[in-house]
Motif scaffolding. Structure first.
Motif, short mmCIF file in Angstrom:
data_model
loop_
_atom_site.label_atom_id
_atom_site.label_comp_id
_atom_site.label_asym_id
_atom_site.label_seq_id
_atom_site.Cartn_x
_atom_site.Cartn_y
_atom_site.Cartn_z
N VAL A 72 2.13 -3.20 -4.42
CA VAL A 72 1.53 -4.37 -5.00
C VAL A 72 1.37 -4.38 -6.49
CG1 VAL A 72 0.03 -6.43 -5.36
CG2 VAL A 72 0.65 -5.22 -2.89
N ASP A 73 0.69 -3.25 -7.13
CA ASP A 73 0.15 -2.92 -8.14
C ASP A 73 0.24 -1.71 -8.73
OD1 ASP A 73 -0.98 -3.05 -11.03
OD2 ASP A 73 -3.10 -3.12 -10.17
N TYR A 74 1.42 -1.00 -9.25
CA TYR A 74 1.67 0.35 -9.28
C TYR A 74 2.41 0.54 -10.46
CZ TYR A 74 3.02 5.13 -7.98
OH TYR A 74 3.40 6.47 -8.01
N ALA A 75 1.80 0.93 -11.64
CA ALA A 75 2.67 1.24 -12.68
C ALA A 75 2.16 2.42 -13.02
CB ALA A 75 2.30 0.19 -13.92
N LYS A 76 3.24 3.37 -13.92
CA LYS A 76 3.11 4.64 -14.19
C LYS A 76 3.49 4.83 -15.45
CE LYS A 76 3.56 9.62 -13.30
NZ LYS A 76 4.61 9.86 -14.39
N GLN A 77 2.97 5.03 -16.68
CA GLN A 77 3.48 4.94 -18.02
C GLN A 77 4.29 3.84 -17.86
OE1 GLN A 77 5.01 9.08 -18.16
NE2 GLN A 77 3.02 9.72 -18.20
N THR A 78 5.68 4.26 -18.33
CA THR A 78 6.56 2.95 -18.68
C THR A 78 7.30 2.60 -17.43
OG1 THR A 78 8.21 4.59 -19.06
CG2 THR A 78 6.89 3.89 -21.11
N ASN A 79 7.08 3.21 -16.22
CA ASN A 79 7.66 2.64 -15.03
C ASN A 79 6.71 1.68 -14.22
OD1 ASN A 79 9.79 4.43 -15.65
ND2 ASN A 79 8.85 6.20 -14.70
N ASP A 80 7.22 0.73 -13.80
CA ASP A 80 6.80 -0.24 -13.09
C ASP A 80 7.15 -0.41 -11.67
OD1 ASP A 80 4.97 -2.11 -11.77
OD2 ASP A 80 5.26 -3.70 -13.34
N PHE A 81 6.65 0.22 -10.33
CA PHE A 81 7.03 0.34 -9.24
C PHE A 81 6.56 -0.91 -8.50
CE2 PHE A 81 6.93 5.08 -10.43
CZ PHE A 81 8.13 5.04 -10.87
N SER A 82 5.78 -1.92 -8.89
CA SER A 82 5.29 -3.08 -8.16
C SER A 82 6.47 -3.62 -7.59
CB SER A 82 4.37 -3.90 -8.98
OG SER A 82 3.46 -3.10 -9.67
N GLY A 83 6.35 -4.03 -6.11
CA GLY A 83 7.49 -4.80 -5.44
C GLY A 83 8.10 -3.85 -4.68
N ASN A 84 8.09 -2.57 -5.15
CA ASN A 84 9.02 -1.48 -4.49
C ASN A 84 8.46 -1.25 -2.99
OD1 ASN A 84 10.47 -1.45 -6.61
ND2 ASN A 84 10.13 0.74 -6.91
N ASP A 85 9.60 -0.74 -1.98
CA ASP A 85 8.99 -0.28 -0.58
C ASP A 85 8.30 0.80 -0.70
OD1 ASP A 85 10.74 -2.56 0.49
OD2 ASP A 85 12.34 -1.29 0.48
N LEU A 86 7.36 0.93 0.13
CA LEU A 86 6.44 2.28 0.12
C LEU A 86 7.33 3.46 0.54
CD1 LEU A 86 3.36 2.24 -0.26
CD2 LEU A 86 3.33 2.56 2.31
N THR A 87 7.24 4.46 -0.21
CA THR A 87 7.81 5.78 -0.07
C THR A 87 7.75 6.13 1.25
OG1 THR A 87 7.25 6.00 -2.53
CG2 THR A 87 8.38 7.68 -1.47
N GLY A 88 8.64 6.84 1.65
CA GLY A 88 8.70 7.88 2.98
C GLY A 88 8.44 6.69 4.40
N VAL A 89 8.59 5.61 4.24
CA VAL A 89 8.33 4.57 5.52
C VAL A 89 9.49 4.07 5.86
CG1 VAL A 89 7.04 2.62 6.28
CG2 VAL A 89 5.92 4.29 4.87
N PRO A 90 10.02 4.06 7.11
CA PRO A 90 11.12 3.44 7.41
C PRO A 90 10.76 2.08 7.90
CG PRO A 90 10.57 4.88 9.19
CD PRO A 90 9.77 5.18 7.89
N PRO A 91 11.21 0.91 7.60
CA PRO A 91 11.21 -0.47 7.93
C PRO A 91 11.35 -0.71 9.31
CG PRO A 91 13.48 -0.65 6.67
CD PRO A 91 12.79 1.03 6.51
#
Length: 745
Positions: free
Chosen positions: A622-641
């Motif tokens: 939901v809210d995940y920004a690291k330096q210039t990278n904004d991963f908000s909205g991405n699927d959670l790492t390592g989790v198969p849907p």
């Protein structure tokens, strides 16, 4: 003369009637059950005939126990006469399956949480060298095996922050906290011989189990001993696999002792992936009186396994069996020796009030040469868990009150060295570590009506770390540094409503938290990340259960809002580091359906069972920004849907059986940016064999194949890996076979 004959006739009649006769049948089908183990008092074990009948001579009331694989054990007191005893199949139905989750023994239909049971039958469907396959047949649960004996447990995606080991999940073994106070769990120290059954609570465990947003796993290996038995197993398979087990159960009075020794070895599918593990277990169960019971447990485990390391895509394409460059030269591996000793005491103050207390001690000697360094740890820990249970009434309605506490303390001397060709070199840094955690818990279960059960739970948690740096070769500061987490109050509210005798609905609202483990605070490079925050989550859940004679349905939907999510990243040296990543939304659906086409029928096919389990995990940053990278909205790492498991079990009247399992795992993102994925894969496992009882002897011969379709996949990836080293190739198609022999005396 006539009176004498009458008296003689009465004497003979009484002698003929002075016995207890049983006819034992399957509660679902009504079919008589053959070879049921029947034990009366301290006498030797008897077995029912082909008509399910057994007679025990005697004219006085006596306690009789009944046991048969695939059925719930039963014990009651009987006097002279004839009785029909109906045994419940362990998988049918949910209304008769009792679980002890949340420290309250209730039928699964009355439990207000997502709970699954992994039985001994589930383990025996596979090769019995690890718990991975059996747990992975259950919705919402995924155990990864990055290398043989290197497990990562994920309940509802909780392995996001776990580069190795078991994190964010609380594990108990025979009521002893097996998770150390720093939050890590060395599940690989246990063999399946040490796990007969398991119960898994999915999601924040709320008031009863303390820290852990993922959930809680309770493992049990110590049944009440109802007879004398000696048994042995041997298994062999591809890639140099061999496993030997020797077990003994001996009744002592109304209790007894149980011992087992297991040795398991393999060369491994990949280079530098050998495993060598020996585990000894000794347990005792001693009823002191009608009010008191004592349980003892000793576990000694010696584990050595090699770490082949992760590969990039080009290396996998070239040769998936190779080890990561440098792993062999540096002898990347783990050697661990552990001892656990526990003492449990149950005291019944009355029929309504009891206390159960367990104390334990453990030691741990850990050595881990790695490509970049060499780690040595020597640890000692102790802890206690106690609970009081009282059954009473409130406003004329049944009320169960549960209250207790748990405390753990762990002390470790930890040293990190340079690694010179697999030998510890000069010291880099040395610490004396202390990790502690504890909590008080309270829970009330109130029957508002005959159909409605209301549950309110609360716990007060505290934890912290101490890092006393003795040596820092880089010239950095030494001395004591501490991190104390603010006391956290965790509530749980739940409501269960029985629609009728065979179905129910429930809803729950629970909070959870998960502080960082000491390995996340103190990394292999020597840095201390004392600012890492604990994860905190709120879980909303609804569920429906149906338990009929031949059909079981278990449906769950949930939404977990997780804040301060801890994620991993790898620096240029390959050291795994950790950071808080804002918040995540985790929405999920879990469904399990089991149907008995035939159950203990009188024909050639005795049992024919089918089942399926679906897991849908729709997790987003939901809210995940690291330096210039904004991963908000991405699927959670390592989790198969999506994950779908289908099972078929067939058993014949002459003893042959066949187990089929198909598992589909959807593609999953391997980095936070969602630019690299592991492709979807299908796994098919088979096991077939012959099992019969001949008098006091139990015999079984079996064989099986894992990964029948010869899929190329990784059962556990390195997430956010530096240099593209995401992949841990799993074994290709491989065979195994073995034999089991048991003698009841």
């Amino acid at each position: 003369m006539k009176k004498t004959l009458t008296l003689l006739f009465l004497i003979i009649s009484f002698g003929l009637q002075a016995q207890i006769q049983f006819k034992i049948t399957d509660q679902v089908s009504g079919i008589p059950l053959e070879n049921v183990r029947v034990k009366a008092g301290k006498d030797k074990i008897l077995r029912t005939n082909s008509s399910g009948i057994i007679a025990i001579p005697g004219s006085e009331p006596i306690r009789v126990s009944f046991a048969l694989e695939g059925y719930e054990s039963r014990e009651e007191e009987y006097g002279p006469g004839e009785y029909e005893v109906k045994l419940n199949p362990t998988i049918f139905n949910l209304g008769t399956v009792t679980v002890s989750a949340f420290e309250s023994e209730r039928p699964l239909l009355e439990q207000s949480a997502a709970i699954v049971q992994v039985s001994e039958r589930d383990f025996n469907r596979f090769n019995e060298t690890s718990p991975v396959n059996a747990f992975n047949t259950k919705p919402g649960i995924r155990i990864e095996e990055r290398a043989p004996a290197s497990y990562r447990v994920s309940i509802r995606g909780s392995s996001l922050r776990s580069p190795f080991g078991v994190r964010n999940v609380k594990v108990y073994w025979n009521e002893v906290p097996f998770t150390s106070p720093d939050g890590t769990t060395a599940l690989n120290l246990l063999d399946l011989a040490n796990i007969k059954t398991s119960e898994v609570v999915k999601g924040p465990s709320g008031s009863i189990y303390g820290a852990g947003n993922g959930g809680a796993i309770s493992l049990f290996s110590q049944p009440e001993i109802s007879g004398n038995r000696i048994s042995t197993d041997y298994l062999a398979g591809d890639f140099g696999l061999s496993r030997f087990r020797l077990g003994l159960s001996q009744q002592v009075g109304d209790g007894g002792i149980e011992a087992s020794f297991v040795s398991q070895k393999s060369d491994g599918y990949r280079d530098h992936s050998a495993v060598d593990r020996q585990v000894f277990q000794l347990g005792g169960f001693f009823p002191v009186s009608e009010k008191q019971e004592i349980r003892t447990q000793l576990l000694i485990s010696d584990l050595d396994y090699q770490i082949p390391g992760a590969l990039n895509a080009a290396q996998v394409a070239e040769n998936p069996r190779q080890a990561r460059p440098g792993s062999v030269a540096q002898n990347s591996s783990i050697s661990q020796q552990a001892v656990l000793l526990s003492l449990g005491h149950l005291y019944r103050f009355s029929e309504k009030t009891s206390n159960n207390t367990t104390i334990y001690l453990n030691t741990n000697n850990f050595e881990n040469p790695f490509i970049l360094d060499y780690k040595k740890e020597l640890g000692f820990g102790y802890g206690l868990r106690t609970k009081f249970v009282h059954d009473g009434k409130l406003a004329g309605k049944a009320l169960r009150l549960i209250a207790g506490a748990e405390y753990q303390n762990g002390l470790t001397d930890a040293q990190n060295f340079g690694n010179r060709a697999g030998v510890a070199d000069t010291v880099r840094f040395s610490d004396k570590l202390r990790a502690y955690q504890g909590f008080f818990f309270q829970q009330a279960e109130w029957n508002l009506s005959t159909k409605m059960l209301f549950t309110l739970g609360l716990s007060e948690n505290f934890s912290g770390y101490e890092v006393d740096r003795q040596i820092d070769a880089t010239g950095g500061p030494t001395g004591l540094q501490t991190r104390t987490f603010d006391p956290i109050v965790v509530p749980r509210v739940a409501l269960n409503y029985k629609l009728n005798s065979f179905s129910s609905v429930y809803g729950s609202l629970s909070s959870g938290f998960s502080p960082p483990t000491i390995d996340e605070v103190r990394t292999n490079e020597g840095s201390l990340n004392l600012d890492l925050e604990a994860e905190k989550g709120v879980n909303y859940e609804v569920g429906y259960r149906l338990g009929l004679a031949r059909l079981n349905v278990d449906l769950t939907a949930y939404y977990l809002k997780l804040n301060e999510t801890i994620t991993t990243y790898t620096n240029e040296n390959g050291v795994v580091l950790f950071r808080n990543a804002g918040s995540t939304d985790q929405k999920g659906i879990e469904a399990a359906v089991d149907y008995a086409i035939l159950r203990n029928s009188g024909g050639f096919i005795k049992d024919l069972l089918i089942g399926t389990a679906y897991t849908g995990q729709f997790f987003k940053f939901v809210d995940y920004a690291k330096q210039t990278n904004d991963f908000s909205g991405n699927d959670l790492t390592g989790v198969p849907p999506h994950n779908l498991v289908s099972r078929l079990d067939l058993r014949t009247s002459i003893g042959f059986y066949f187990n089929f399992t198909h598992q589909f795992t959807d593609k999953l993102p391997l980095n936070d940016a969602n630019t690299v994925y592991q492709e979807a894969y299908d796994l098919v496992n088979l096991r077939f064999g012959y099992a019969r009882t001949f008098g006091n002897w139990d015999l079984e011969a079996f064989a099986g194949v894992d990964n029948l379709l010869d899929e190329s996949y990784s059962l556990g990836n390195d997430l956010n890996a530096f240099g593209g080293r995401f992949y841990q190739p799993a074994p290709t198609r491989n065979w195994y076979g073995g034999i089991k022999v048991g003698f009841n005396y």
